[in-house]
Design an enzyme around this catalytic site. Structure first.
Site, short mmCIF file in Angstrom:
data_model
loop_
_atom_site.label_atom_id
_atom_site.label_comp_id
_atom_site.label_asym_id
_atom_site.label_seq_id
_atom_site.Cartn_x
_atom_site.Cartn_y
_atom_site.Cartn_z
CB THR A 32 -16.28 -68.61 -35.14
OG1 THR A 32 -16.63 -69.85 -34.51
CG2 THR A 32 -16.75 -67.47 -34.25
N GLY A 34 -15.41 -73.25 -38.72
CA GLY A 34 -16.10 -74.33 -39.42
C GLY A 34 -17.60 -74.21 -39.37
CE LYS A 136 -22.97 -62.38 -13.22
NZ LYS A 136 -21.67 -61.87 -12.74
CG HIS A 275 -30.97 -109.93 -2.87
ND1 HIS A 275 -31.84 -108.97 -3.34
CD2 HIS A 275 -31.71 -111.05 -2.67
CE1 HIS A 275 -33.06 -109.50 -3.42
NE2 HIS A 275 -32.99 -110.76 -3.02
NE ARG A 508 -9.54 -104.87 6.30
CZ ARG A 508 -9.58 -103.98 7.27
NH1 ARG A 508 -9.27 -104.33 8.50
NH2 ARG A 508 -9.93 -102.74 7.02
#
Length: 512
Positions: A32, A34, A136, A275, A508
């Site tokens: 299809t 391009g 599928k 760490h 906090r």
């Protein structure tokens, strides 16, 4: 019966030589738009999609492959007589290969000039439909969505007389469903942001594998590094590695933590991480000054650590860095002279990250067994809160400068967290303790004599006055904490007893 391939790709990398070889094997090619033009220009005979469907492309190409002549040829099970009879009655030919990739939705929305309408026009409908139909029915149809698979497919067709094994078809089908799932997840994420939904009923995110890692936190654990499309541009996932060994799982986590710290500073700043906790942070007039302070903050823990700088690394700073063993240095850039110095260390990783980009508020997703937690990044700054000062003594201007720095750092320390700062550098960090006074004792012990005249930041409120008492005995002069405990007054009274100025933020900064 001659085999047929349906080809429609936005990314045309490698498509011409691949289809040339398929055609040379006697495969008919349907295509299809391009893609068809590109193949024809290469001299390949191509059947137009309208010749198969008997229907012209319409609506600017929105409707061209959504047709029974296409999906019947993809979904028909060869060993099902009823399927084959229906196809014969309707004159529908089988399609054996689907080579499709999708409209460039991600590239479109990453363009800052793209409009919402541009994004919508780059949502592919026919492509995913063909991919899913082929996947599928993969026992009969090979679906190829990734140019990386072209060589393996051609080799297997050559080895097995024009056939692919069911194992190969199944792998291709699995990749195809991952491909469409990721595509839909990106579209869903983009549209969700435009609707303003913060916590949708389904969390659909996708990641692209950036690299396999040698191992995870420990050598017996499998690990890989994934990058989130449309993710934060100021991130380790977007870093460019200029030199050194491949990054490890732990390196990446620590580097992410280091970047998080320096993003919070406007002036020259350096963070040393061990760490995932800051072991030393320094600020100064130059990046050299900031590095010296980060180093002196904890000259023991910085050994083997990760360094992040928010300014270019120059030769003077590089020479100092070279004196110690470091795993990684991250910066916006390195001068030529600095690179010449640092690349003498073969294994030292040097990374650049574009820190000029704005830091967006980003979803952080943490997995737990059987699920995930999502939250926004903690980007709250000192300027975003209304502070109160409940103590008799008020902080001096210099103390205010230091508690702002300490509060920026404590946000990045594992809870329970306490940070001591003095002279534009951290001098003590207590991280990840089961109680707050324990974290304070660790920070105070690390600071030693430097604790006298320093400031303290706490990620959460003091449930008792014991932490303030420990601070007072160590000579700490100012404390910043959220406040909000039922027993705040006890902490305030203890601060007044030691002449400590205390600032409440009302916010906090837990970090688990």
């Amino acid at each position: 019966m001659k085999k047929r391939a349906l080809v429609s790709v936005s990314d045309k990398q490698g498509i011409v030589p691949f289809i040339e070889k398929l055609a040379a094997m006697g495969v008919e090619v349907i295509s299809t738009g391009g893609t068809k033009r590109a193949l024809e220009e290469a001299g390949i005979n191509v059947i137009g999609i309208e010749e198969v469907t008997g229907f012209p492309e319409m609506m600017d190409g929105r409707v061209k492959t959504l047709h029974p002549a296409i999906h019947g040829g993809l979904l028909g099970v060869r060993e099902n007589e009823e399927h084959m009879s229906a196809l014969n009655e309707q004159g529908i030919g089988l399609i054996d290969f689907v080579i499709v990739n999708l409209y460039p939705f991600q590239a479109t929305v990453e363009n800052p000039d793209a409009t919402f309408d541009d994004a919508i026009e780059n949502i592919d409908i026919g492509g995913p439909s063909m991919i899913r139909s082929a996947a599928k029915n993969h026992q009969d149809v090979a679906v190829i969505v990734d140019a990386e698979d072209y060589p393996a497919v051609l080799q297997e067709l050559k080895d097995f007389d024009g056939e692919l094994t069911i194992e190969r078809k199944r792998k291709l089908a699995a990749k195809a469903f991952r491909h469409t799932a990721a595509y839909d997840a990106l579209i869903g994420e983009y549209l969700t942001k435009h609707t303003g939904e913060d916590a949708p009923e389904k969390l659909t995110v996708t990641y692209n594998r950036k690299q396999m890692l040698r191992y995870g936190e420990n050598p017996h654990q499998l690990a890989a590094f994934y990058e989130r499309p449309l993710g934060n541009p100021v991130s380790i996932a977007k870093a460019e590695q200029l030199h050194g060994k491949e990054l490890s799982y732990n390196n990446i986590n620590d580097a992410d933590a280091a970047l998080a710290v320096i993003r919070d500073f406007n002036g020259p700043a350096v963070a040393a991480i061990k760490h995932m906790n800051p072991c030393g942070v320094g600020i100064g007039d130059t990046i050299y000054d900031a590095f010296i302070k980060a180093y002196e903050a904890d000259s023991t823990s910085i050994f083997g650590g990760i360094i992040a700088c928010n300014r270019e690394v120059d030769k003077e700073t590089a020479l100092k860095m070279k004196e110690i063993f470091l795993e990684i240095i991250i910066a916006p850039s390195f001068s030529k002279e600095a690179l010449a110095v640092l690349t003498e260390k073969k294994n030292l990783r040097l990374l650049t990250v574009n820190l000029s980009s704005n830091q967006p508020s980003e979803q952080r997703i943490t997995t737990v067994s059987g699920g995930a937690l999502m939250q926004e990044t903690d980007t709250l700054s000192y300027e975003d809160v209304e502070v109160t000062i409940p103590t008799d003594r008020k902080p001096s201007d210099r103390e205010l400068e230091q508690i702002k720095m300490a509060w920026k750092v404590v946000k990045h320390v594992k809870s329970n967290a306490i940070v001591l700062a003095k002279d534009d550098m951290t001098i003590g960090v207590g991280a990840g303790q089961m109680n707050r006074v324990g974290a304070a004792k660790i920070a105070i012990e690390q600071a030693g004599e430097k604790a006298e005249g320093s400031v303290m930041a706490s990620d959460a409120f003091f449930p008792m006055s014991d932490t303030v008492e420990a601070a007072g005995k160590a000579g700490i002069r100012c404390i910043i904490q959220p406040g909000g405990s039922k027993r705040d007054q006890e902490s305030i009274d203890m601060a007044n007893e030691y002449g400590i100025a205390m600032v409440f933020t009302g916010v906090r900064h837990f970090k688990h």
